[in-house]
Design a protein around this motif. Sequence first.
Motif, PDB file in Angstrom:
ATOM      1  N   SER A  32      33.750  29.029  38.238  1.00 44.21           N
ATOM      2  CA  SER A  32      33.111  30.086  38.344  1.00 44.21           C
ATOM      3  C   SER A  32      31.630  29.333  39.178  1.00 44.21           C
ATOM      4  O   SER A  32      31.489  28.347  39.732  1.00 44.21           O
ATOM      5  N   VAL A  34      28.990  30.586  39.163  1.00 52.11           N
ATOM      6  CA  VAL A  34      27.690  31.460  38.785  1.00 52.11           C
ATOM      7  C   VAL A  34      26.506  30.426  38.429  1.00 52.11           C
ATOM      8  O   VAL A  34      26.847  29.343  37.693  1.00 52.11           O
ATOM      9  N   TYR A  54      28.155  40.760  36.926  1.00 50.20           N
ATOM     10  CA  TYR A  54      29.349  40.493  36.520  1.00 50.20           C
ATOM     11  C   TYR A  54      29.720  39.487  38.209  1.00 50.20           C
ATOM     12  O   TYR A  54      28.766  39.724  39.238  1.00 50.20           O
ATOM     13  N   ALA A  55      30.693  38.795  38.026  1.00 50.67           N
ATOM     14  CA  ALA A  55      30.190  38.154  39.189  1.00 50.67           C
ATOM     15  C   ALA A  55      32.473  38.129  39.080  1.00 50.67           C
ATOM     16  O   ALA A  55      32.644  37.909  38.509  1.00 50.67           O
ATOM     17  N   GLU A  56      32.364  36.918  40.862  1.00 48.99           N
ATOM     18  CA  GLU A  56      33.707  36.558  40.731  1.00 48.99           C
ATOM     19  C   GLU A  56      34.185  35.290  40.160  1.00 48.99           C
ATOM     20  O   GLU A  56      33.052  34.587  39.706  1.00 48.99           O
ATOM     21  N   GLU A  57      35.371  34.762  39.812  1.00 50.61           N
ATOM     22  CA  GLU A  57      35.430  33.652  39.255  1.00 50.61           C
ATOM     23  C   GLU A  57      36.590  33.452  40.140  1.00 50.61           C
ATOM     24  O   GLU A  57      37.543  34.097  41.108  1.00 50.61           O
ATOM     25  N   ARG A  93      37.199  39.356  39.108  1.00 49.47           N
ATOM     26  CA  ARG A  93      36.242  39.755  38.574  1.00 49.47           C
ATOM     27  C   ARG A  93      35.734  39.668  37.307  1.00 49.47           C
ATOM     28  O   ARG A  93      36.838  40.047  36.950  1.00 49.47           O
ATOM     29  N   ILE A  96      29.755  38.459  33.351  1.00 46.66           N
ATOM     30  CA  ILE A  96      28.870  36.580  33.136  1.00 46.66           C
ATOM     31  C   ILE A  96      28.350  37.191  31.851  1.00 46.66           C
ATOM     32  O   ILE A  96      27.133  38.430  31.633  1.00 46.66           O
ATOM     33  N   HIS A 114      32.393  32.992  31.429  1.00 44.59           N
ATOM     34  CA  HIS A 114      32.250  33.621  32.980  1.00 44.59           C
ATOM     35  C   HIS A 114      33.473  33.659  33.159  1.00 44.59           C
ATOM     36  O   HIS A 114      34.589  33.302  32.099  1.00 44.59           O
ATOM     37  N   SER A 255      19.847  36.954  41.380  1.00 45.62           N
ATOM     38  CA  SER A 255      20.119  37.322  42.828  1.00 45.62           C
ATOM     39  C   SER A 255      20.155  36.186  43.516  1.00 45.62           C
ATOM     40  O   SER A 255      19.259  35.338  43.808  1.00 45.62           O
ATOM     41  N   GLN A 273      29.256  32.773  47.641  1.00 41.05           N
ATOM     42  CA  GLN A 273      29.229  34.413  46.773  1.00 41.05           C
ATOM     43  C   GLN A 273      27.996  34.837  46.660  1.00 41.05           C
ATOM     44  O   GLN A 273      27.326  33.970  46.916  1.00 41.05           O
ATOM     45  N   ASN A 275      25.684  37.079  43.706  1.00 34.38           N
ATOM     46  CA  ASN A 275      25.682  36.694  41.400  1.00 34.38           C
ATOM     47  C   ASN A 275      24.673  37.674  41.608  1.00 34.38           C
ATOM     48  O   ASN A 275      23.704  37.388  42.353  1.00 34.38           O
TER      49      ASN A 275
END
Length: 282
Positions: A32, A34, A54-57, A93, A96, A114, A255, A273, A275
């Motif tokens: 992650s 984040v 919401y975020a990418e891993e 995606r 979180i 996440h 953010s 990234q 977030n």
Amino acid sequence: MKKANRLRFFYLIPVLAVTGCSINNPPYTSMSLVRMESPELSAKPLSVQLHTGYAEERQFTLTADAEQQVNYGCSIYSSSNPDSITSNRCKKRDAIYRAGLAVAPGLELGYTRHANHRVSAKYQFAGQHRETASTGNWSQALVVGYQWQQEDFDGAVNFWTDFPDRNQRATRSEWQQKTTGYDIGYVVGYRINPSLLIYGGPYIYKGDLKGEQMLTVQQNSENSQLNFDLNSAGRQTGANIALQFNFGQYFLLQSELVYSQLRWEDARKNATQLNLMFGVQF
């Protein structure tokens, strides 16, 4: 039965099988990117923060390529172009979820879901607390976390193996892995005005994976089983810069921009990234 002593001695190159379709779901682990750890904490015990976003891993496959290196990226190979991997799971995606509870002035315990599960403790050692922070306030905090995840697969596959014999076709794969690790970070923040906080800082994560894979392979209509040790280790070093917008007393929007150097065994990747996370506090 054969056993590979280490992951780096095992690699699979999927090719079009006799059915015209190559299917492989190799083992993988996720990281992650984040952070969003604000350094301004509550002075009131039992104060609560709840966040969602919401975020990418980022994922690493644990089957290695022809250079005997772990792959950064996808966990599913393309049946139309078996020499390359698709991107549908390189940057998965996911939502979180985070909860924080103040247990003492400037001390917060948290849980985040996440790419993995994470429990954390954060201590603010400088600056005004959240309830009294005013324009110009400098705040500092330390955060430590423990992370874990488990993944598994048991199902039919269809690809030719490169180990130990090209004439063996894998028909079934069963694998499981558990990844555990810890992270530590330093955070410094500056309150620009009563509604806006800017903060960020460096962090490091180290993880270890324990797991194994069992492949059923077929050669000349006879089945045999190959066992592989997936044990491996990785790390992540990076830093973030974030903005926290407060909307009245209870609502906030965060953010952040994160830059990180990811590594699992010999596979390396630099990642950046953005977030977003929305929260309430009371």
